[in-house]
Design a protein around this motif. Structure first.
Motif, PDB file in Angstrom:
ATOM      1  N   LYS A 170       1.916   2.175   9.678  1.00 56.20           N
ATOM      2  CA  LYS A 170       2.714   2.500   8.494  1.00 56.20           C
ATOM      3  C   LYS A 170       4.114   1.894   8.596  1.00 56.20           C
ATOM      4  N   TYR A 171       4.717   1.988   9.783  1.00 59.74           N
ATOM      5  CA  TYR A 171       6.078   1.484   9.927  1.00 59.74           C
ATOM      6  C   TYR A 171       6.124  -0.014  10.207  1.00 59.74           C
ATOM      7  N   THR A 172       5.011  -0.589  10.583  1.00 60.17           N
ATOM      8  CA  THR A 172       4.939  -2.045  10.704  1.00 60.17           C
ATOM      9  C   THR A 172       4.859  -2.670   9.314  1.00 60.17           C
ATOM     10  N   PHE A 173       3.971  -2.151   8.474  1.00 59.31           N
ATOM     11  CA  PHE A 173       3.763  -2.725   7.144  1.00 59.31           C
ATOM     12  C   PHE A 173       4.761  -2.216   6.106  1.00 59.31           C
ATOM     13  N   ARG A 174       5.228  -0.973   6.251  1.00 60.84           N
ATOM     14  CA  ARG A 174       6.202  -0.378   5.324  1.00 60.84           C
ATOM     15  C   ARG A 174       5.786  -0.562   3.863  1.00 60.84           C
ATOM     16  N   HIS A 175       4.519  -0.309   3.608  1.00 60.78           N
ATOM     17  CA  HIS A 175       3.974  -0.499   2.266  1.00 60.78           C
ATOM     18  C   HIS A 175       4.303   0.691   1.376  1.00 60.78           C
ATOM     19  N   LYS A 176       4.693   0.415   0.154  1.00 57.42           N
ATOM     20  CA  LYS A 176       5.060   1.473  -0.795  1.00 57.42           C
ATOM     21  C   LYS A 176       3.822   2.133  -1.395  1.00 57.42           C
ATOM     22  N   ARG A 177       4.005   3.343  -1.865  1.00 53.21           N
ATOM     23  CA  ARG A 177       2.950   4.109  -2.517  1.00 53.21           C
ATOM     24  C   ARG A 177       2.637   3.501  -3.888  1.00 53.21           C
ATOM     25  N   PRO A 178       1.418   3.742  -4.388  1.00 55.00           N
ATOM     26  CA  PRO A 178       1.064   3.217  -5.722  1.00 55.00           C
ATOM     27  C   PRO A 178       2.050   3.625  -6.817  1.00 55.00           C
TER      28      PRO A 178
END
Length: 175
Positions: free
Chosen positions: A78-86
């Motif tokens: 999660k902290y590597t990609f730091r992708h936002k929620r839909p």
């Protein structure tokens, strides 16, 4: 839509909207409570299900080791990609729960799929079937509730599966 690698995957967005846009009052109420089965504080319920079907606690070392692996892998990803929620990336998202942290991968999906994978090692189909059904319901619910993209769930399942396999390997070195 904002420019984002996960949003650029068309099937991911289409499937998200297909699941998230179909509202059902029963499912809204059901997922309001059932999604807690994807959280770590549901561990006693899962241990009870294992014990009911296996009648011993030999699974516990594998169970704990695998969940610890999942607990390390998911936040790291999660902290590597730091992708936002839909809901931060798309319009018209039906969000049924408050969300925080990052989206990719779905830790809840990884967690329940780890439990399912551990169950596969103990030769009783009934708990495995129960855990698979729970994992699929949780995964669907993460998208239905607007918390994750389908790809988040699938990758969560994949890493949950790997954690269950790796946990089985590691317990051979634990006395």
């Amino acid at each position: 839509m904002r420019n984002d690698w996960e949003v650029s995957i068309r099937w991911n967005v289409k499937l998200f909207y297909l699941i998230n846009s179909r509202r059902n009052s029963f499912l809204d109420k059901f997922y309001k409570y059932f999604f807690y089965m994807g959280k770590s504080y549901s561990i006693p319920v899962y241990i009870l299900i294992f014990y009911i079907f296996l009648k011993d606690f030999n699974f516990l070392k594998h169970f704990i080791a695998s969940l610890l692996i999942t607990g390390i892998i998911m936040p790291a990803l999660k902290y590597t990609f730091r992708h936002k929620r839909p809901s931060a990336l798309l319009e018209n998202v039906n969000l049924l729960e408050p969300v925080s942290l990052k989206s990719f991968p779905s830790a809840d999906s990884g967690y329940v799929f780890t439990i399912f994978t551990v169950s596969l090692f103990y030769g009783n189909i009934f708990p495995s079937l129960i855990f698979l059904i729970i994992a699929l319901i949780i995964g669907y619910g993460r998208v239905y509730m607007g918390a994750h993209f389908p790809l988040d769930v699938l990758v969560g399942y994949f890493f949950g599966f790997l954690a269950g396999i790796l946990g089985n390997y590691l317990i051979k070195f634990i006395p």
